[in-house]
Structure formats: C-alpha cells, structure tokens
Design a protein around this motif. Structure first.
Motif, PDB file in Angstrom:
ATOM      1  N   PRO A   4       0.874  -1.199  -0.040  1.00 31.05           N
ATOM      2  CA  PRO A   4       0.045   0.033  -0.127  1.00 31.05           C
ATOM      3  C   PRO A   4       0.768   1.250  -0.037  1.00 31.05           C
ATOM      4  N   THR A   5       0.530   2.109  -0.964  1.00 32.49           N
ATOM      5  CA  THR A   5       1.374   3.252  -1.085  1.00 32.49           C
ATOM      6  C   THR A   5       0.577   4.571  -1.143  1.00 32.49           C
ATOM      7  N   VAL A   6      -0.879   4.464  -0.917  1.00 36.31           N
ATOM      8  CA  VAL A   6      -1.865   5.632  -0.849  1.00 36.31           C
ATOM      9  C   VAL A   6      -2.532   5.495   0.187  1.00 36.31           C
ATOM     10  N   VAL A   7      -3.136   6.632   0.591  1.00 37.58           N
ATOM     11  CA  VAL A   7      -4.047   6.788   1.731  1.00 37.58           C
ATOM     12  C   VAL A   7      -5.105   7.974   1.282  1.00 37.58           C
ATOM     13  N   GLU A   8      -6.345   7.597   1.754  1.00 39.60           N
ATOM     14  CA  GLU A   8      -7.562   8.382   1.285  1.00 39.60           C
ATOM     15  C   GLU A   8      -7.475   9.899   2.474  1.00 39.60           C
ATOM     16  N   ASN A  42     -15.138   7.429  13.304  1.00 39.19           N
ATOM     17  CA  ASN A  42     -15.667   8.660  12.570  1.00 39.19           C
ATOM     18  C   ASN A  42     -15.393   8.566  10.901  1.00 39.19           C
ATOM     19  N   TYR A  43     -14.507   7.370  10.662  1.00 42.55           N
ATOM     20  CA  TYR A  43     -14.302   7.352   9.299  1.00 42.55           C
ATOM     21  C   TYR A  43     -15.319   7.489   8.373  1.00 42.55           C
ATOM     22  N   GLU A  44     -16.462   6.508   8.249  1.00 42.98           N
ATOM     23  CA  GLU A  44     -17.616   6.688   7.495  1.00 42.98           C
ATOM     24  C   GLU A  44     -18.162   8.019   7.473  1.00 42.98           C
ATOM     25  N   GLU A  45     -18.418   8.673   8.462  1.00 36.68           N
ATOM     26  CA  GLU A  45     -19.110   9.905   8.535  1.00 36.68           C
ATOM     27  C   GLU A  45     -18.163  10.991   8.021  1.00 36.68           C
ATOM     28  N   ILE A  46     -16.768  11.044   7.987  1.00 33.96           N
ATOM     29  CA  ILE A  46     -16.128  11.922   7.465  1.00 33.96           C
ATOM     30  C   ILE A  46     -15.943  11.641   5.893  1.00 33.96           C
ATOM     31  N   LYS A  47     -16.121  10.253   5.527  1.00 31.24           N
ATOM     32  CA  LYS A  47     -16.010  10.086   4.246  1.00 31.24           C
ATOM     33  C   LYS A  47     -17.339  10.367   3.467  1.00 31.24           C
ATOM     34  N   GLU A  48     -18.434  10.287   4.083  1.00 27.46           N
ATOM     35  CA  GLU A  48     -19.661  10.935   3.386  1.00 27.46           C
ATOM     36  C   GLU A  48     -19.595  12.468   3.444  1.00 27.46           C
ATOM     37  N   ALA A  49     -18.828  12.986   4.553  1.00 25.80           N
ATOM     38  CA  ALA A  49     -18.910  14.482   4.208  1.00 25.80           C
ATOM     39  C   ALA A  49     -18.080  15.012   3.124  1.00 25.80           C
ATOM     40  N   LEU A  50     -16.852  14.239   2.718  1.00 27.20           N
ATOM     41  CA  LEU A  50     -16.152  14.810   1.895  1.00 27.20           C
ATOM     42  C   LEU A  50     -16.328  14.385   0.371  1.00 27.20           C
ATOM     43  N   LEU A  51     -17.164  13.417   0.021  1.00 28.55           N
ATOM     44  CA  LEU A  51     -17.316  12.890  -1.041  1.00 28.55           C
ATOM     45  C   LEU A  51     -18.313  13.618  -1.864  1.00 28.55           C
ATOM     46  N   PRO A  52     -19.357  14.246  -1.365  1.00 25.64           N
ATOM     47  CA  PRO A  52     -20.151  14.954  -2.460  1.00 25.64           C
ATOM     48  C   PRO A  52     -19.210  16.180  -2.686  1.00 25.64           C
ATOM     49  N   LYS A  53     -18.385  16.734  -2.165  1.00 23.91           N
ATOM     50  CA  LYS A  53     -17.633  17.905  -2.560  1.00 23.91           C
ATOM     51  C   LYS A  53     -16.364  17.636  -3.037  1.00 23.91           C
ATOM     52  N   ASP A  54     -16.102  16.382  -3.619  1.00 26.28           N
ATOM     53  CA  ASP A  54     -15.123  15.757  -4.027  1.00 26.28           C
ATOM     54  C   ASP A  54     -13.807  16.164  -3.479  1.00 26.28           C
ATOM     55  N   PHE A  55     -13.738  16.267  -2.066  1.00 29.67           N
ATOM     56  CA  PHE A  55     -12.616  16.315  -1.189  1.00 29.67           C
ATOM     57  C   PHE A  55     -11.897  15.277  -0.627  1.00 29.67           C
ATOM     58  N   ASN A  56     -12.308  13.895  -1.311  1.00 34.30           N
ATOM     59  CA  ASN A  56     -11.943  12.604  -0.713  1.00 34.30           C
ATOM     60  C   ASN A  56     -10.833  12.297  -1.574  1.00 34.30           C
ATOM     61  N   PHE A  57      -9.640  12.837  -1.466  1.00 36.20           N
ATOM     62  CA  PHE A  57      -8.445  12.605  -2.636  1.00 36.20           C
ATOM     63  C   PHE A  57      -7.932  11.475  -2.045  1.00 36.20           C
ATOM     64  N   VAL A  58      -7.035  10.612  -2.847  1.00 33.95           N
ATOM     65  CA  VAL A  58      -6.145   9.545  -2.403  1.00 33.95           C
ATOM     66  C   VAL A  58      -4.803  10.221  -2.606  1.00 33.95           C
ATOM     67  N   VAL A  59      -4.046  10.194  -1.538  1.00 30.55           N
ATOM     68  CA  VAL A  59      -2.716  10.859  -1.701  1.00 30.55           C
ATOM     69  C   VAL A  59      -1.403   9.738  -1.400  1.00 30.55           C
ATOM     70  N   THR A  60      -0.295  10.244  -1.562  1.00 29.38           N
ATOM     71  CA  THR A  60       0.742   9.751  -1.377  1.00 29.38           C
ATOM     72  C   THR A  60       1.896  10.400  -0.611  1.00 29.38           C
ATOM     73  N   PRO A  61       2.757   9.908   0.180  1.00 30.95           N
ATOM     74  CA  PRO A  61       3.778  10.610   0.722  1.00 30.95           C
ATOM     75  C   PRO A  61       4.637  11.290   0.004  1.00 30.95           C
ATOM     76  N   LYS A  62       5.144  12.432   0.256  1.00 28.66           N
ATOM     77  CA  LYS A  62       6.243  12.955  -0.507  1.00 28.66           C
ATOM     78  C   LYS A  62       7.463  12.102  -0.915  1.00 28.66           C
ATOM     79  N   GLU A  63       8.035  11.349  -0.240  1.00 34.18           N
ATOM     80  CA  GLU A  63       9.022  10.538  -0.300  1.00 34.18           C
ATOM     81  C   GLU A  63       8.641   9.076  -1.057  1.00 34.18           C
ATOM     82  N   ILE A  64       7.450   9.072  -1.792  1.00 32.09           N
ATOM     83  CA  ILE A  64       7.038   7.817  -2.516  1.00 32.09           C
ATOM     84  C   ILE A  64       7.995   7.130  -3.136  1.00 32.09           C
ATOM     85  N   ASP A  65       8.854   7.958  -4.105  1.00 34.05           N
ATOM     86  CA  ASP A  65       9.893   7.109  -4.828  1.00 34.05           C
ATOM     87  C   ASP A  65      11.096   6.541  -4.143  1.00 34.05           C
ATOM     88  N   GLU A  66      11.440   6.899  -2.982  1.00 33.87           N
ATOM     89  CA  GLU A  66      12.412   6.499  -2.057  1.00 33.87           C
ATOM     90  C   GLU A  66      11.534   5.121  -1.430  1.00 33.87           C
TER      91      GLU A  66
END
Length: 83
Positions: A4-8, A42-66
């Motif tokens: 796993p290299t990404v997180v919501e 609180n994960y599900e409630e937070i996800k429900e709040a973020l999804l309609p506004k397209d704020f539930n990004f999938v991100v990687t750490p800045k040192e992902i290449d390493e």
C-alpha cells in the motif's frame, strides 16, 4: 504482491480528529461528548462529508519514490532468499 502506497483523505482526517480529541481531553478533565467522539469510528461520517464535494482525495507521501525503491529491494531480497 502489493504494497500500500496511498491513503484516502478521509483516513488522514479521521486520524487527525482522534489526535485533536486526545489533546482536548488532556486539557479538560472530563467531557462526555469528547469521550463519546473518541470511542466512535468517524471514518464513514468523514468520508460521507468529503465525497459530495470531491474532497476525498487519494494521496501519497512526498517521499514515495524512495519508499517504492526500498520496498522493491526488500521484496526482491525476500524472494531471492526463499529460493
């Protein structure tokens, strides 16, 4: 084999909220509402709040290449040693 290299964003927010609640609990001696919030997941409630506004990004750490380079070496060494 996967690594796993990404997180919501919802996961990061949920973890951050837990840390924030812990800090508030340390400062206040007793607060029923904060204790209840901390016990709930609180994960599900937070996800429900973020999804309609397209704020539930999938991100990687800045040192992902390493990280990927290190994990590929670790996995390849493990496979080589097992054979």
């Amino acid at each position: 084999m996967g690594v796993p290299t990404v997180v919501e964003a919802a996961t990061i927010t949920s973890d951050g909220l837990d840390l924030f609640i812990e800090k508030l609990q340390e400062e206040s001696k007793s607060n029923e509402y904060l204790n209840k919030l901390k016990e709930e997941d609180n994960y599900e409630e937070i996800k429900e709040a973020l999804l309609p506004k397209d704020f539930n990004f999938v991100v990687t750490p800045k040192e992902i290449d390493e990280l990927i380079e290190n994990m590929s070496k670790l996995i390849s060494y493990g496979i080589n040693m097992s054979l």
